[in-house]
Scaffold this motif. Structure first.
Motif, PDB file in Angstrom:
ATOM      1  N   TYR A  20     -10.370 -10.216  -6.332  1.00  0.00           N
ATOM      2  CA  TYR A  20     -10.770  -8.798  -6.327  1.00  0.00           C
ATOM      3  C   TYR A  20     -10.236  -8.044  -7.538  1.00  0.00           C
ATOM      4  N   ARG A 130     -10.266 -10.588  10.663  1.00  0.00           N
ATOM      5  CA  ARG A 130      -9.890 -10.045   9.362  1.00  0.00           C
ATOM      6  C   ARG A 130      -9.799  -8.526   9.424  1.00  0.00           C
ATOM      7  N   ILE A 132     -10.465  -5.540   6.962  1.00  0.00           N
ATOM      8  CA  ILE A 132     -11.215  -5.437   5.718  1.00  0.00           C
ATOM      9  C   ILE A 132     -11.782  -4.037   5.551  1.00  0.00           C
ATOM     10  N   TYR A 148      -8.185  -1.353  -1.173  1.00  0.00           N
ATOM     11  CA  TYR A 148      -9.131  -2.150  -0.385  1.00  0.00           C
ATOM     12  C   TYR A 148      -8.394  -3.359   0.175  1.00  0.00           C
ATOM     13  N   GLU A 149      -8.342  -3.450   1.497  1.00  0.00           N
ATOM     14  CA  GLU A 149      -7.682  -4.595   2.125  1.00  0.00           C
ATOM     15  C   GLU A 149      -8.720  -5.608   2.594  1.00  0.00           C
ATOM     16  N   ASN A 150      -8.339  -6.873   2.556  1.00  0.00           N
ATOM     17  CA  ASN A 150      -9.187  -7.955   3.058  1.00  0.00           C
ATOM     18  C   ASN A 150      -8.277  -9.147   3.353  1.00  0.00           C
ATOM     19  N   ARG A 251     -16.325   0.695   3.785  1.00  0.00           N
ATOM     20  CA  ARG A 251     -16.375  -0.628   3.169  1.00  0.00           C
ATOM     21  C   ARG A 251     -16.706  -0.511   1.691  1.00  0.00           C
TER      22      ARG A 251
END
Length: 251
Positions: A20, A130, A132, A148-150, A251
């Motif tokens: 990312y 997850r 996300i 941004y988390e994932n 998102r």
């Protein structure tokens, strides 16, 4: 600037831990240092490389399981050095996978265990679900942090370890349960925030820069001229707009 003071920055495993666009953090630190009149020396350190003679700041990114497997042997060979630098106050930013490896251990969904190097008092447990999406967290030192988390690993902080920030939503952040995100130990910051993180959060970038300069030279001196300051202001406006857009999109 020919007389610019150098700041030595290690980009940790950029070939394999750069998911990312986490290497964007390196670009931000380099540019903001240059606009304050410092010379940013970037040392891309990958497994098997020679470790730099001087280190003022370390930046590490996230990676897939395959990336972690590639670096893990070399990472443990550098573990004592990294622990020593962290204890000595070297500023560091570790994202996602390296945030996990800076903790105590990662236990996978199937029950196998991967030890970390214990810089951060935290452990991670793999889950099937997850977490996300864009995320806003609230930090005492940096205001609202946006990224941004994932990740499917759920990280739990040991008692006394401070989070980077706190999230409002359930099912987000470190583990989806206690509303924490990230961790801070000495001058080490660990977080799940991709994005890249620093383009949207210049306050964190400036903390890392200031801390690195103060450790090396005893003080931080902004030696930028009017044109440099104008460019920094332009970048901050762009960051504010990126933050606004990211915060408005799940998102």
């Amino acid at each position: 600037m020919t007389d610019a003071k150098p700041i030595d920055i290690v980009s940790l495993y950029p070939k394999d831990m750069n998911i990312y666009g986490d290497s964007g953090n390196v670009l931000v630190v380099r540019r903001r240092l240059e606009l304050r009149g410092y010379e940013a020396r970037i040392h891309a350190y990958n497994q098997g490389d020679r470790w730099p003679d001087h280190v003022d700041l370390i930046l590490g990114g996230g990676g897939q399981d395959t990336g972690q497997k590639k670096i893990i042997r070399d990472f443990f060979e550098r573990a004592e050095l990294l622990r020593s630098l962290a204890s000595d106050g070297v500023p560091m930013l570790m994202i996602c996978g390296l945030y996990q490896l800076f903790g105590e251990y990662f236990e996978t969904v199937d029950g196998s265990r991967l030890d970390g190097i214990g810089v951060i008092g935290a452990y991670t447990v793999g889950r099937d679900v997850r977490m996300i999406g864009n995320l806003v967290e609230h930090s005492d030192d940096f205001g609202d942090v946006i990224g941004y988390e994932n990740h499917s690993g759920q990280t739990f902080l040991r008692e006394g370890v401070s989070p980077l920030g706190r999230v409002d939503q359930d099912g987000r952040g470190n583990n989806g349960e206690d509303h924490t995100e990230g961790a801070r130990v000495n001058n080490v910051i660990g977080t799940y925030m991709h994005g890249s993180l620093l383009p949207k959060n210049p306050a964190i970038a400036d903390f890392l820069i200031r801390t690195a300069a103060e450790r090396r030279y005893g003080s931080f001196e902004d030696q930028g001229d009017d044109a440099m300051r104008a460019e920094l202001a332009r970048l901050d406006v762009a960051a504010a707009e990126a933050r606004r857009v990211a915060a408005s999109r799940p998102r």
